[in-house]
Design an enzyme around this catalytic site. Structure first.
Site, PDB file in Angstrom:
ATOM      1  N   ASP A  16       0.856  -1.195   0.000  1.00 61.09           N
ATOM      2  CA  ASP A  16       0.000   0.000   0.000  1.00 61.09           C
ATOM      3  C   ASP A  16       0.891   1.243   0.000  1.00 61.09           C
ATOM      4  O   ASP A  16       2.096   1.167   0.254  1.00 61.09           O
ATOM      5  CB  ASP A  16      -0.890  -0.045   1.249  1.00 61.09           C
ATOM      6  N   ASP A  18      -0.318   5.244   0.826  1.00 62.84           N
ATOM      7  CA  ASP A  18      -0.612   6.234   1.872  1.00 62.84           C
ATOM      8  C   ASP A  18      -0.718   5.552   3.235  1.00 62.84           C
ATOM      9  O   ASP A  18      -1.485   4.599   3.405  1.00 62.84           O
ATOM     10  CB  ASP A  18      -1.936   6.949   1.580  1.00 62.84           C
ATOM     11  N   ASP A 186      -1.716  -0.649   5.955  1.00 61.23           N
ATOM     12  CA  ASP A 186      -1.814   0.055   7.233  1.00 61.23           C
ATOM     13  C   ASP A 186      -3.208   0.009   7.835  1.00 61.23           C
ATOM     14  O   ASP A 186      -3.415   0.555   8.919  1.00 61.23           O
ATOM     15  CB  ASP A 186      -1.392   1.518   7.068  1.00 61.23           C
TER      16      ASP A 186
END
Length: 230
Positions: A16, A18, A186
């Site tokens: 991922d 961001d 995240d």
């Protein structure tokens, strides 16, 4: 740190962007602040934005508009959001394009973690809900683009994470099986998508998991830095 996975049993990793590789909250806050100013709407605090990041630009804009228009009753607010959305979208896209990467920082250990995964022979792809063009520009701006064979954004496929389709399509592009392709993210979006796609998943503990502790999410492991994947 808890990483029970054996990296030697993996062929690839999907990473991922961001909240995992780059802290982009400053970019979001800057672009959204300018958008709200354009629309003559009240500002929003960055701590509120952090809870809204992760499900794509459309969801982010609707969440921000819903927040700043909260004094209106629900029915009026819904009508107002629909009336403003096209203008908000155009304004946000223009401002984000101009600011992309300027207020963002690569997380400590992110580059080292990517280098370590590549050194183990894993093929890497970046998969984000951020629009593809913005993702590519950001990765180049932060010197991370060279780690990845493929970059896919929220507009690359018919659906976004937490739907498993983007992970399955990314595995196809890498030529790997989901069970041998690690998802590193995240948030619960990444974990839910990985579980549904059949990929093992490790979460970082420092990202944008909608205000929740990443350790509360069903995952195969957690790291405080991507460097710990080495």
């Amino acid at each position: 740190m808890q990483v029970p996975l054996q990296l030697g049993a993996l062929d690839a990793a999907i990473i991922d962007l961001d909240g995992t590789l780059v802290d982009t909250l400053g970019d979001f806050a800057g672009a959204l602040g300018r958008m709200l100013h354009d629309l003559a709407l009240p500002p929003i605090d960055a701590t509120q934005i952090e809870r809204m990041v992760g499900k794509g630009s459309e969801h982010l804009l609707r969440s921000v508009l819903n927040h700043v228009l909260a004094p209106m009753d629900e029915a009026q607010r819904a009508i107002k959001i629909e009336a403003l959305f096209a203008q908000a979208w155009a304004s946000y896209q223009a401002h984000y394009r101009a600011i992309n990467g300027q207020c963002a920082q690569v997380y400590p250990g992110a580059d080292q973690g990517l280098q370590a995964l590549r050194a183990r022979g894993l093929r890497l792809a970046c998969l984000t809900n951020k629009p593809h063009a913005f993702a590519v520009d950001l990765l180049h701006a932060k010197g991370l683009a060279g780690h990845f064979e493929h970059v896919f954004g929220g507009d690359s496929f018919e659906r976004k994470k937490p739907d498993p389709l983007p992970l399955r399509k990314t595995c196809e592009a890498l030529g790997t099986q989901p069970a041998r392709t690690l998802m590193v993210g995240d948030s619960s979006n990444d974990a839910q998508a990985a579980r549904a796609a059949g990929c093992p998943v490790v979460l970082v503990t420092y990202g944008y998991n909608h205000g929740q502790d990443a350790r509360s999410v069903d995952a195969d492991g957690w790291v405080d830095s991507l460097a710990q994947l080495a």
